[in-house]
Design a protein around this motif. Structure first.
Motif, PDB file in Angstrom:
ATOM      1  N   ALA A 102      10.136   1.976   4.731  1.00 29.84           N
ATOM      2  CA  ALA A 102      10.849   1.537   5.584  1.00 29.84           C
ATOM      3  C   ALA A 102       9.830  -0.116   5.347  1.00 29.84           C
ATOM      4  O   ALA A 102       8.998  -0.036   5.713  1.00 29.84           O
ATOM      5  N   PRO A 103      10.542  -0.875   4.803  1.00 28.57           N
ATOM      6  CA  PRO A 103      10.119  -2.335   4.963  1.00 28.57           C
ATOM      7  C   PRO A 103       9.883  -2.371   6.086  1.00 28.57           C
ATOM      8  O   PRO A 103      10.615  -2.705   6.917  1.00 28.57           O
ATOM      9  N   ALA A 104       8.790  -3.002   6.175  1.00 32.45           N
ATOM     10  CA  ALA A 104       7.735  -4.455   7.306  1.00 32.45           C
ATOM     11  C   ALA A 104       6.989  -4.443   7.309  1.00 32.45           C
ATOM     12  O   ALA A 104       6.158  -4.376   5.994  1.00 32.45           O
ATOM     13  N   SER A 105       6.494  -5.633   7.961  1.00 30.28           N
ATOM     14  CA  SER A 105       5.043  -6.346   8.001  1.00 30.28           C
ATOM     15  C   SER A 105       3.817  -5.775   8.229  1.00 30.28           C
ATOM     16  O   SER A 105       4.079  -4.284   8.186  1.00 30.28           O
ATOM     17  N   LYS A 106       2.813  -5.867   7.435  1.00 29.50           N
ATOM     18  CA  LYS A 106       1.260  -5.356   7.694  1.00 29.50           C
ATOM     19  C   LYS A 106       1.177  -4.542   8.928  1.00 29.50           C
ATOM     20  O   LYS A 106       0.951  -3.936   9.289  1.00 29.50           O
TER      21      LYS A 106
END
Length: 139
Positions: A102-106
């Motif tokens: 699930a691509p997302a920020s840190k």
């Protein structure tokens, strides 16, 4: 004082050359009485616990998709590329796997860990030191 010896054997009967033979399959004597009763009931065909009667699912977290990505990462040798084994390498690997799933920020990634199985392994106090993982992974 008279000693009482009690033995619980699981036996099977069969015919061989026209004679009835017995074979001891297991000695159940070392088991607790409750386990022996459970074996006795199961062999009699009794239902020990009705399926789902005493079980309540309170929470279910996703796991399969993460395990699949982790398995592929292992096959590709990704953990070895990140360096020697340790907490920081494991966190960096978890970040990479999380971003594949699930691509997302840190920050969003770490927050999402509360809803998957990796969240159970993470310490409850605060967030992991993600700034330290920069030497392991460039985000």
């Amino acid at each position: 004082m008279e000693r009482v010896y009690e033995t619980h054997l699981l036996r099977r009967s069969f015919r061989q050359d026209g004679k009835v033979r017995n074979e001891t399959v297991a000695n159940l004597s070392p088991l607790p009485a409750a386990a022996i009763d459970a074996v006795r009931l199961a062999l009699a065909g009794k239902m020990l616990v009705e399926a789902g009667a005493d079980v309540t699912i309170t929470r279910s977290v996703p796991h399969g998709h993460v395990a699949a990505v982790w398995a592929v990462a292992q096959q590709l040798g990704l953990p070895a590329l990140l360096g020697r084994a340790g907490r920081m390498r494991d966190l960096a690997l978890a970040l990479i796997i999380s971003r594949v799933v699930a691509p997302a920020s840190k920050l969003a990634t770490i927050t999402a860990w509360d809803d998957v199985t990796v969240g159970a392994d993470r310490p409850s106090r605060g967030r992991p030191p993600m700034r330290c993982t920069r030497r392991w992974i460039i985000c």
